[in-house]
Structures are given as structure tokens and as C-alpha cells.
Design a protein around this motif. Structure first.
Motif, mmCIF file in Angstrom:
data_model
loop_
_atom_site.group_PDB
_atom_site.id
_atom_site.type_symbol
_atom_site.label_atom_id
_atom_site.label_comp_id
_atom_site.label_asym_id
_atom_site.label_seq_id
_atom_site.Cartn_x
_atom_site.Cartn_y
_atom_site.Cartn_z
ATOM 1 N N GLY A 334 0.797 -1.222 0.000
ATOM 2 C CA GLY A 334 0.000 0.000 0.000
ATOM 3 C C GLY A 334 0.829 1.272 0.000
ATOM 4 N N LEU A 335 1.737 1.408 0.960
ATOM 5 C CA LEU A 335 2.540 2.625 1.057
ATOM 6 C C LEU A 335 3.535 2.736 -0.089
ATOM 7 C CD1 LEU A 335 3.176 2.875 4.908
ATOM 8 C CD2 LEU A 335 1.607 4.211 3.509
ATOM 9 N N THR A 336 3.992 1.584 -0.596
ATOM 10 C CA THR A 336 4.868 1.610 -1.773
ATOM 11 C C THR A 336 4.142 2.263 -2.942
ATOM 12 O OG1 THR A 336 5.916 -0.451 -1.065
ATOM 13 C CG2 THR A 336 6.234 0.198 -3.358
ATOM 14 N N MET A 337 2.889 1.833 -3.159
ATOM 15 C CA MET A 337 2.107 2.399 -4.246
ATOM 16 C C MET A 337 1.784 3.861 -3.991
ATOM 17 S SD MET A 337 1.881 0.492 -6.733
ATOM 18 C CE MET A 337 0.948 1.779 -7.524
ATOM 19 N N ALA A 338 1.450 4.205 -2.746
ATOM 20 C CA ALA A 338 1.121 5.601 -2.422
ATOM 21 C C ALA A 338 2.298 6.515 -2.744
ATOM 22 C CB ALA A 338 0.742 5.722 -0.946
ATOM 23 N N LYS A 339 3.504 6.071 -2.412
ATOM 24 C CA LYS A 339 4.702 6.869 -2.669
ATOM 25 C C LYS A 339 4.961 7.000 -4.173
ATOM 26 C CE LYS A 339 9.495 7.329 -1.043
ATOM 27 N NZ LYS A 339 10.171 7.575 -2.300
ATOM 28 N N ARG A 340 4.856 5.899 -4.896
ATOM 29 C CA ARG A 340 5.123 5.928 -6.335
ATOM 30 C C ARG A 340 4.113 6.813 -7.063
ATOM 31 N NH1 ARG A 340 7.013 -0.020 -8.558
ATOM 32 N NH2 ARG A 340 8.759 -0.310 -7.139
ATOM 33 N N ILE A 341 2.836 6.672 -6.711
ATOM 34 C CA ILE A 341 1.805 7.453 -7.381
ATOM 35 C C ILE A 341 1.977 8.937 -7.074
ATOM 36 C CG2 ILE A 341 -0.670 7.901 -7.490
ATOM 37 C CD1 ILE A 341 -1.103 4.912 -6.917
ATOM 38 N N THR A 342 2.281 9.248 -5.804
ATOM 39 C CA THR A 342 2.479 10.645 -5.412
ATOM 40 C C THR A 342 3.623 11.265 -6.197
ATOM 41 O OG1 THR A 342 1.646 10.221 -3.174
ATOM 42 C CG2 THR A 342 3.003 12.187 -3.475
ATOM 43 N N GLU A 343 4.742 10.570 -6.282
ATOM 44 C CA GLU A 343 5.908 11.093 -7.000
ATOM 45 C C GLU A 343 5.646 11.166 -8.501
ATOM 46 O OE1 GLU A 343 8.986 8.468 -5.717
ATOM 47 O OE2 GLU A 343 9.268 9.494 -3.791
ATOM 48 N N LEU A 344 4.793 10.266 -9.022
ATOM 49 C CA LEU A 344 4.434 10.293 -10.434
ATOM 50 C C LEU A 344 3.725 11.593 -10.790
ATOM 51 C CD1 LEU A 344 4.590 8.329 -12.891
ATOM 52 C CD2 LEU A 344 2.276 7.612 -12.321
ATOM 53 N N MET A 345 3.049 12.188 -9.798
ATOM 54 C CA MET A 345 2.328 13.447 -10.019
ATOM 55 C C MET A 345 3.092 14.636 -9.436
ATOM 56 S SD MET A 345 -1.660 12.297 -9.427
ATOM 57 C CE MET A 345 -1.421 11.634 -7.780
ATOM 58 N N ASP A 346 4.433 14.474 -9.322
ATOM 59 C CA ASP A 346 5.324 15.543 -8.851
ATOM 60 C C ASP A 346 5.034 15.961 -7.410
ATOM 61 O OD1 ASP A 346 6.635 15.683 -11.323
ATOM 62 O OD2 ASP A 346 5.105 17.012 -12.134
ATOM 63 N N GLY A 347 4.510 15.037 -6.635
ATOM 64 C CA GLY A 347 4.244 15.321 -5.230
ATOM 65 C C GLY A 347 5.269 14.663 -4.319
ATOM 66 N N VAL A 348 5.131 14.915 -3.019
ATOM 67 C CA VAL A 348 5.995 14.286 -2.021
ATOM 68 C C VAL A 348 5.113 13.731 -0.912
ATOM 69 C CG1 VAL A 348 8.029 15.706 -2.466
ATOM 70 C CG2 VAL A 348 6.328 16.507 -0.830
ATOM 71 N N ILE A 349 5.564 12.644 -0.297
ATOM 72 C CA ILE A 349 4.830 12.032 0.807
ATOM 73 C C ILE A 349 5.802 11.803 1.960
ATOM 74 C CG2 ILE A 349 5.178 9.687 -0.088
ATOM 75 C CD1 ILE A 349 2.377 9.015 1.016
ATOM 76 N N SER A 350 5.357 12.066 3.164
ATOM 77 C CA SER A 350 6.230 11.922 4.336
ATOM 78 C C SER A 350 5.404 11.425 5.511
ATOM 79 C CB SER A 350 6.879 13.265 4.682
ATOM 80 O OG SER A 350 5.887 14.244 4.972
ATOM 81 N N VAL A 351 6.101 10.995 6.563
ATOM 82 C CA VAL A 351 5.419 10.475 7.744
ATOM 83 C C VAL A 351 6.126 10.947 9.014
ATOM 84 C CG1 VAL A 351 6.766 8.321 7.684
ATOM 85 C CG2 VAL A 351 4.571 8.378 8.877
ATOM 86 N N GLU A 352 5.337 11.240 10.022
ATOM 87 C CA GLU A 352 5.826 11.511 11.375
ATOM 88 C C GLU A 352 5.125 10.520 12.288
ATOM 89 O OE1 GLU A 352 5.490 15.765 12.411
ATOM 90 O OE2 GLU A 352 4.843 16.015 10.323
ATOM 91 N N SER A 353 5.875 9.835 13.141
ATOM 92 C CA SER A 353 5.229 8.814 13.957
ATOM 93 C C SER A 353 6.057 8.465 15.187
ATOM 94 C CB SER A 353 4.992 7.551 13.119
ATOM 95 O OG SER A 353 4.243 6.602 13.834
ATOM 96 N N GLU A 354 5.361 7.999 16.211
ATOM 97 C CA GLU A 354 5.961 7.450 17.418
ATOM 98 C C GLU A 354 5.243 6.149 17.722
ATOM 99 O OE1 GLU A 354 8.419 8.391 19.373
ATOM 100 O OE2 GLU A 354 8.907 10.367 18.563
ATOM 101 N N ALA A 355 5.983 5.119 18.101
ATOM 102 C CA ALA A 355 5.365 3.841 18.437
ATOM 103 C C ALA A 355 4.362 4.030 19.574
ATOM 104 C CB ALA A 355 6.430 2.825 18.835
ATOM 105 N N GLY A 356 3.129 3.596 19.343
ATOM 106 C CA GLY A 356 2.086 3.707 20.352
ATOM 107 C C GLY A 356 1.420 5.058 20.430
ATOM 108 N N GLU A 357 1.889 6.016 19.636
ATOM 109 C CA GLU A 357 1.354 7.383 19.705
ATOM 110 C C GLU A 357 0.618 7.803 18.433
ATOM 111 O OE1 GLU A 357 1.468 9.237 22.399
ATOM 112 O OE2 GLU A 357 2.591 7.719 23.509
ATOM 113 N N GLY A 358 0.564 6.935 17.442
ATOM 114 C CA GLY A 358 -0.116 7.301 16.204
ATOM 115 C C GLY A 358 0.837 7.819 15.140
ATOM 116 N N SER A 359 0.277 8.174 13.991
ATOM 117 C CA SER A 359 1.085 8.613 12.846
ATOM 118 C C SER A 359 0.413 9.782 12.133
ATOM 119 C CB SER A 359 1.270 7.461 11.845
ATOM 120 O OG SER A 359 1.818 6.321 12.461
#
Length: 518
Positions: A334-359
Motif C-alpha cells: 500500500g505505502l509503496t504504491m502511495a509513494k510511487r503514485i504521489t511522486e508520479l504526479m510531482d508530489g511528495v509524501i512523508s510520515v511523522e510517527s511514534e510507536a504507540g502514539e499514532g502517525s
């Protein structure tokens, strides 16, 4: 005179030591001088070429037109440049890149021709190998594309029947145990369908590098529409799902289908990995020193991602929880595809997360400078329900729908899906479809594309469009060929709408209801 002799001596040494084959030719085409490199390449001795016509170097299979053009060019006083296929003394062929120019005396008369050539046999061989390899790769690419298209069709078509019957049974059976079984069948089929979609999308992203259609879309409208699809699932888990719009008129140049795919993947993960709490979707704009972005942030209170696992979540088939003891099901695509599709449309995708605290997953795309009118988002469920309301039943009769489909199970499923809102006729091939549309006038035509033997769905659509009474009739491509390029082809070929297999009861009711209401 001494100075001229010294200069001539230097020039003579330079020509002798040159790595470029050099030949001096008289106006009759005879060789007057050949440097050592010429003799080395050709295998001839100096005595064997002096006084001989330069065609001694020519390969018999070389096109005569090339030599004719060459001779006409240099005798007219111009330089000729090109590639020649020559022959060595032992009869083997070799390629040279040559330049031949006339030499003039003080009276501006041509007295000689100077030919300079570099052997390019290995270079030509390498180029030919690259061309062959490219053609082979393109052939394999086409084969892969055809394989994916066939795989898509052969798997999506039976899944429509599996999911359709399971959904109908789960709402019709009175026995609780059987009802739960049918729901499990539907859940397993849906999981298989999602896995199929991800694998095909991944393969397509590696295969199809063609340009994707881009247009201005309003992120608020599209994102809210996608969020509505996850509302019921989130509610069933006790999760609050909220959309916050930081700024009105958030526009970006995107492919709406691909953008929807990215947001759907991120929301699906957020719901899957959140046991309690809330999921917040934020839509807005931001500006940095370089450019202005339109963004969508999806924040959840789920399991989160450990710092040491942040890198692998974008890799194919990788998950934070892996191996026999993994905590969550899924392909890891899922995230592999999300990243590829986003970059295909000249976008960027990023994540901020802590274990047990959400993302917090953020997708950003270059903001568009155009403006679009904000329209109220229609509630699809309300549309589907309204068509079944007593008021509408009193005001008008049910629309007449023709479903053209070679698979008998799919015909039965769709008939059951639509029986409360439409009158449905079904046929299994193009010939029967044309006979039916001549006898009755249908409000909507649902057209499968691969109809097996005989005309395909697009050929049938083309024939129907020739009939004046069907010039503006909605024709929906209901097909297992679900890739973006195929969708664009069907819409350009006469279809007005598109529905990919497998689809749910809600999907087809929403589409047909929307068409009827419009």
C-alpha cells in the motif's frame, strides 16, 4: 622553402602517427597516399593500394547510391560526411565514420581529395545490440502489459460474482450462522480484491511510463468524498473520523483517480491500525521558500511506527510487523504504491510517527493558481435512497437498463443489485445487444468490454452510437480492464461512465442513481 619543408615534415609525421585513417585521392579516384592506420585497419600493404581506385576498400553489399551521392558531393566542391561499410583484404567487413573533402590549388582547381576515417565497427555493433535489447525489452513490456490486462480480467470477473452473491446472501439470510459465513466470504473476497489491485498497480507503475491525464481538482471535495467511504468502517470500530479544511479553494493539478488511490490507501491504513481514538484529515495550503503546496494530512491515534522501522514502510512487500508473528494482515504494498503514485504526479509524501502514539502521513502537491467554485458535496447514500423513495416512484416509472455481459453469474448479480431501482434486461453478446436496443429504448446501457466471441463492448458501443436515439444515452463501461490508460480509452471511445470490476452493490447503485438523477 626550408620553413615550408619543416612544416611539411611535421605534417607528414602527424599524419603517419595519427589514429585516424587518412587517404589522399586524385581526381580519378585513385589512391596516392595511405597512412599506416589505413593499412593497419584494412590489412593491405602500401604497394597494394597506391595507384588503385579507392573502391578497393569498398564492401560489395554497400548501397551504390551512397557512393554516387559521395562522389557527386566532393566533385561539386563540397565536403561529404557519413558512414561507410568497407572491406578488409581478408574479405571481412568493417564500418568507418568518414569525412571526404576536396583540395584546391592556387587557381581554385580541385587537384586531390582527402579522406579521413575512424573505424566504428565495435561502436556499430554495440548500438545494434542496444537497439535489439531495447526492442526485446519493449516486446517484454508489451507482453507484461497484456499479461496484466488478462490477469486483471480473469480475476476481477469471478470476484464480482463472489462478492456480489456474498453481499446479497448476508443481507437476505435469516440464519445468523449462515449470515456470518456469507459476510466472511465477502470479507475474504474483498481482501483478495484489494491485494489484486495493489499487485497490478505495482506492476503497472513499473511497466507503463506513459503520460497521465492531469487537471485542476479541488482537494477538499475529492478528499471529503473519499472520507465518506470510510465513515461507516470507522464508526463500527468506535473511531471518530473528522475532516478539517484550513483554507477554502485548495486546488492542485493532479490525476483525480490516482490522487483518490493515494488518499484511500492512507485512510485504509489509518482505520486498520487504529483501535480507538480519532482520525483527522486536514486539507490546506502551505508556502516555503521554493514553492506553494496543496496538502492533505491524515493523522491517527493508532499503533504508530518505531523509529528503526520508518525506512522500510516504503519498500515493496515490507511491513513494520513481519514474519510468522506479524500483527496485521496485508501485502505490504500500500505505502509503496502511495509513494510511487504521489511522486508520479510531482508530489511528495512523508510520515511523522511514534510507536504507540499514532502517525501523521502528509501528501503535498504543487498548488495550482487557478480557482474553482466550491460546490456542496452530494451524499451518495442519500442519492441512492432518494431514487427509491415513494415520491419518485409516484412521479416516474423505474428506468430501463440493458446489461451486456457474457458472464451469467455477473448478469444475475447485477440484476439482483438493481431490482429495486431499475428494470434490467440482460444479454450475453453484442449481436443480442443490438437486437434489444432496436426493439426498446433503454435509459442506461451497462457494457462489459470483453464479450468473448464476436464483437467486443467497444465495437457494440460504436454501433449503438450510430443510432440517433442513442446519441446521448449514458453507456457505462462495466469491465475488469481497470487500468487508468484503459479507462481513458473507453471514455474516449463512446462510453460516458466507467465502473471497474469487482464492484459492490453500493458502487453500482450509486453510479446508476447518479446517472438517473442527472
Amino acid at each position: 622553402r626550408k620553413h615550408a619543408e619543416e612544416e611539411l615534415l611535421k605534417l607528414s609525421h602527424a599524419v603517419k602517427q595519427s589514429t585516424i585513417a587518412t587517404i589522399l585521392i586524385n581526381f580519378r579516384g585513385e589512391t596516392e597516399y595511405a597512412n599506416p592506420k589505413t593499412l593497419e585497419i584494412s590489412g593491405y600493404s602500401l604497394e597494394e593500394v597506391i595507384g588503385k581506385n579507392v573502391q578497393v576498400f569498398s564492401f560489395a553489399k554497400m548501397e551504390k547510391d551512397v557512393y554516387k551521392e559521395l562522389w557527386e558531393t566532393i566533385t561539386s566542391g563540397k565536403e561529404w560526411q557519413g558512414e561507410l561499410l568497407n572491406m578488409k583484404k581478408d574479405g571481412s567487413a568493417y564500418w568507418v565514420s568518414a569525412s571526404i573533402a576536396p583540395i584546391y590549388n592556387d587557381k581554385k582547381e580541385i587537384i586531390n581529395y582527402l579522406a579521413m576515417a575512424e573505424e566504428i565497427t565495435e561502436k556499430k555493433k554495440m548500438i545494434n545490440e542496444l537497439i535489439t535489447a531495447k526492442e526485446k525489452a519493449e516486446g517484454m513490456n508489451r507482453l507484461k502489459s497484456n499479461f496484466l490486462a488478462n490477469m486483471s480480467h480473469e480475476l476481477r470477473t469471478p470476484l464480482t460474482g463472489i462478492l456480489g452473491y456474498a453481499e446479497i446472501l448476508s443481507s437476505s439470510l435469516n440464519d445468523q450462522e449462515y449470515r456470518e459465513m456469507s459476510r466472511s466470504i465477502h470479507s475474504c473476497g474483498k481482501r483478495l480484491s484489494e491485494t489484486l489491485n495493489l499487485i497490478l498497480d505495482l506492476s503497472k507503475s513499473e511497466t507503463d511510463k506513459s503520460e497521465i491525464p492531469i487537471k485542476d481538482i479541488n482537494l477538499e471535495i475529492v478528499t471529503k468524498g473519499i472520507a465518506n467511504l470510510f465513515t461507516e468502517t470507522a464508526r463500527s470500530k468506535g473511531i471518530q473520523l473528522e475532516t478539517i479544511v484550513r483554507e477554502k479553494n485548495v486546488i492542485a493539478k493532479l490525476n483525480e483517480t490516482l490522487f483518490s488511490r493515494v488518499i484511500s490507501i492512507l485512510l485504509d491504513n489509518a482505520v486498520k491500525f487504529t483501535k480507538s481514538g480519532a482520525i483527522t484529515i486536514e486539507v490546506g495550503r502551505e508556502k516555503n521558500s521554493e514553492k506553494e503546496w496543496s496538502y492533505v494530512k491524515i493523522k491517527d491515534t493508532g499503533v504508530g511506527i518505531p523509529k528503526d522501522k520508518m525506512g522500510i514502510i516504503w519498500e515493496e512487500f515490507r511491513q513494520v510487523s513481519e514474519g510468522l508473528n506479524r500483527s496485521f494482515e496485508g501485502t505490504g504494498l500500500g505505502l509503496t504504491m502511495a509513494k510511487r503514485i504521489t511522486e508520479l504526479m510531482d508530489g511528495v509524501i512523508s510520515v511523522e510517527s511514534e510507536a504507540g502514539e499514532g502517525s501523521i502521513f502528509t501528501t503535498k502537491f504543487p498548488a495550482s493558481t487557478s480557482t474553482m467554485e466550491i460546490k456542496e458535496i452530494a451524499k451518495e447514500n442519500d442519492i441512492a435512497e432518494s431514487i427509491q423513495s415513494k415520491k419518485q416512484k409516484e412521479e416516474r416509472s423505474q428506468p430501463l437498463v440493458l446489461y451486456v455481459e457474457d458472464d451469467s453469474i455477473n448478469r444475475h448479480v447485477v440484476s439482483l443489485y438493481l431490482k429495486n431501482i431499475c428494470k434490467v434486461d440482460t444479454v450475453q453478446d453484442g449481436k443480442a445487444a443490438l437486437e434489444f436496443v432496436e426493439k426498446k429504448h433503454y435509459d442506461i446501457i451497462l457494457m462489459d468490454i470483453n464479450l468473448g466471441i464476436g464483437m467486443d463492448g467497444m465495437a457494440v458501443t460504436h454501433e449503438i452510437r450510430k443510432m440517433p436515439e442513442y446519441a446521448n444515452t449514458p453507456i457505462v463501461a462495466v469491465t475488469a480492464y481497470a487500468m487508468e490508460k484503459e479507462k481513458e480509452e473507453f471514455l474516449a471511445g463512446g462510453c460516458t461512465h466507467f465502473l471497474a470490476k469487482p464492484f459492490s452493490k453500493g458502487d453500482i447503485i450509486q453510479l446508476v442513481s447518479g446517472v438517473v438523477n442527472n
